[in-house]
Design a protein around this motif. Structure first.
Motif, mmCIF file in Angstrom:
data_model
loop_
_atom_site.group_PDB
_atom_site.id
_atom_site.type_symbol
_atom_site.label_atom_id
_atom_site.label_comp_id
_atom_site.label_asym_id
_atom_site.label_seq_id
_atom_site.Cartn_x
_atom_site.Cartn_y
_atom_site.Cartn_z
ATOM 1 N N ASN A 18 0.831 -1.201 0.000
ATOM 2 C CA ASN A 18 0.000 0.000 0.000
ATOM 3 C C ASN A 18 0.865 1.251 0.000
ATOM 4 O OD1 ASN A 18 -2.352 -1.477 0.057
ATOM 5 N ND2 ASN A 18 -2.465 -1.488 2.299
ATOM 6 N N LYS A 19 0.238 2.363 -0.385
ATOM 7 C CA LYS A 19 0.923 3.639 -0.326
ATOM 8 C C LYS A 19 1.070 4.070 1.133
ATOM 9 C CE LYS A 19 -0.829 5.111 -4.833
ATOM 10 N NZ LYS A 19 -1.663 6.065 -5.585
ATOM 11 N N ARG A 74 0.692 10.182 -4.374
ATOM 12 C CA ARG A 74 1.881 10.052 -5.230
ATOM 13 C C ARG A 74 3.009 9.294 -4.533
ATOM 14 N NH1 ARG A 74 1.807 13.884 -9.623
ATOM 15 N NH2 ARG A 74 -0.078 15.199 -9.514
ATOM 16 N N GLY A 75 2.756 8.862 -3.308
ATOM 17 C CA GLY A 75 3.733 8.034 -2.619
ATOM 18 C C GLY A 75 4.632 8.744 -1.640
ATOM 19 N N MET A 90 -6.967 21.626 9.180
ATOM 20 C CA MET A 90 -5.531 21.451 9.021
ATOM 21 C C MET A 90 -4.818 22.792 9.176
ATOM 22 S SD MET A 90 -5.185 18.270 8.565
ATOM 23 C CE MET A 90 -6.367 16.933 8.256
ATOM 24 N N ALA A 91 -3.790 22.800 10.010
ATOM 25 C CA ALA A 91 -2.957 23.995 10.151
ATOM 26 C C ALA A 91 -1.736 23.912 9.252
ATOM 27 C CB ALA A 91 -2.522 24.166 11.603
ATOM 28 N N GLY A 92 -1.440 22.716 8.746
ATOM 29 C CA GLY A 92 -0.293 22.576 7.880
ATOM 30 C C GLY A 92 -0.042 21.137 7.491
ATOM 31 N N VAL A 93 0.893 20.942 6.557
ATOM 32 C CA VAL A 93 1.387 19.612 6.211
ATOM 33 C C VAL A 93 2.906 19.677 6.122
ATOM 34 C CG1 VAL A 93 -0.679 18.860 4.966
ATOM 35 C CG2 VAL A 93 1.171 19.998 3.720
ATOM 36 N N LEU A 94 3.529 18.548 6.397
ATOM 37 C CA LEU A 94 4.982 18.431 6.309
ATOM 38 C C LEU A 94 5.311 17.290 5.365
ATOM 39 C CD1 LEU A 94 7.885 19.054 7.289
ATOM 40 C CD2 LEU A 94 7.483 17.432 9.160
ATOM 41 N N ILE A 95 6.111 17.586 4.330
ATOM 42 C CA ILE A 95 6.574 16.568 3.389
ATOM 43 C C ILE A 95 7.895 16.051 3.938
ATOM 44 C CG2 ILE A 95 7.068 16.051 0.966
ATOM 45 C CD1 ILE A 95 5.687 18.806 0.351
ATOM 46 N N ARG A 96 7.870 14.886 4.564
ATOM 47 C CA ARG A 96 8.993 14.446 5.381
ATOM 48 C C ARG A 96 10.279 14.217 4.589
ATOM 49 N NH1 ARG A 96 6.949 9.506 8.661
ATOM 50 N NH2 ARG A 96 4.983 9.724 7.555
#
Length: 360
Positions: A18-19, A74-75, A90-96
């Motif tokens: 799974n993704k 997109r993975g 949502m206050a934000g997102v982080l692309i790890r």
């Protein structure tokens, strides 16, 4: 003290077919010591931040959520940062992978989110609003913002009154001002002078030099009660659970032993008492150590229903926020917002592609 071990449902904690799933947590919290932001500490590791400016109800939170979900499809591994003031938003997102973030400027602690060295890209949503209509509502907007500010202050006062006196003397060392898992703590001025004993776990944390330590909350407060993200966050982790009166001392011992690990350590703080640690997560080892059952609020000392005063303050403030959002929403051209969202996503994807090729 009882110790329980629970294995994750996937070997190694990941379903390779799974993704990746997105992690949800709070980078800020409304506690008995005021409004606390952990963002300054997190941002020391970030390389780029897209900051969405503008009033509530202009589409910022939805844009953040949709971009995060698209990147997830997109993975990419994505962390979703919930709003402490409105846990459903949502206050934000982080692309790890890249340490890039997208933040809603309105939903985070004002003036305390910037970090030196972070590349910032600003997107102003106010340009998608009908300025004439907004100008007509200017006095009403100012009135609502002031009432919301007072409402948030009232919530903090109630939390301090109802939960500020709890002290577990046997589990604490001498009080001092250091809170190493909150090295760049921001708390509201209302509780700036608050003093109190801090957990002995801080002594162990001071020694953790090789490990990358990050702190966050997994519980949000709203009029209906606590929003508990812990069960979802820990789904794919093997779990060791400590029960009983000695659980705090056991957690302290774990932190002392973690000194030599030299890896990523996520510390989950108590939503009311940020000096207390509810859980320790080792992502690289797919292991979570927790006090009690993460699905049971009673095990975390959160089982008591909210007082009528607290529920009223939360509900009144939420209604004020809804009224303010409605004013802005009526002025927004959402076709333009949707077009901007597509452009922003494409820009992020292009920049990530360039980053990958640069690394390669």
């Amino acid at each position: 003290m009882c110790i329980h071990y629970t294995a994750s449902k996937f070997q190694g904690g990941k379903d390779m077919g799974n993704k990746p799933s997105g992690r949800h947590y709070f980078a800020e919290g409304i506690t008995n010591r005021g409004y606390i932001s952990l963002l300054p500490n997190m941002m020391s590791e970030w390389e780029r931040t897209y900051v969405l400016m503008g009033g509530p109800g202009t589409g910022k939170s939805t844009t953040i959520k949709m971009i995060g979900l698209d990147l997830l499809d997109r993975g990419y591994e994505v962390d979703f940062l919930r709003s402490a003031r409105d846990p459903d938003s949502m206050a934000g997102v982080l692309i790890r992978r890249f340490n890039w973030a997208i933040l809603d400027h309105y939903e985070i602690a004002p003036l305390h989110w910037r970090a030196p060295g972070v590349i910032e890209h600003f997107v102003d949503f106010s340009k998608y609003c009908n300025q004439g209509k907004l100008e007509q509502q200017r006095l009403r907007v100012l009135e609502l913002e002031e009432k919301i500010k007072r409402g948030q202050q009232r919530i903090g006062e109630i939390l301090a009154e109802e939960f500020g006196g709890r002290i577990r003397e046997r589990f604490y060392a001498k009080a001092d001002e250091g809170r190493p898992w909150l090295p760049k703590l921001y708390a509201s001025d209302l509780f700036k002078e608050a003093k109190g004993p801090w957990s002995k776990a801080q002594d162990a944390l001071k020694k953790i030099q090789k490990s990358a330590v990050q702190s966050f909350f997994l519980h949000g407060i709203n009029p209906e009660g606590w929003l508990n993200l812990a069960p979802y966050f820990l789904t794919d982790y093997d779990q060791i659970r400590f029960d009983g009166e000695e659980a705090h001392e056991a957690m302290e011992w774990v932190l002392q032993e973690a000194e030599q690990l030299g890896q990523v350590i996520d510390i989950v703080l108590h939503p009311l008492y940020p000096d207390e640690i509810l859980g320790i997560v080792f992502p690289e080892r797919n292991l979570a150590i927790w006090q009690g059952d993460p699905e049971h609020l009673e095990d975390q000392g959160l089982g008591c229903p909210f007082s009528n005063d607290l529920k009223k303050a939360l509900l009144d403030t939420q209604r004020l926020r809804d009224k303010l959002k409605a004013i802005y929403t009526k002025t927004v051209d959402f076709d333009q917002v949707d077009s901007m969202k597509t452009d922003l996503l494409n820009s992020i994807l292009r920049d990530m592609d360039k980053k990958v090729h640069t690394i390669d």
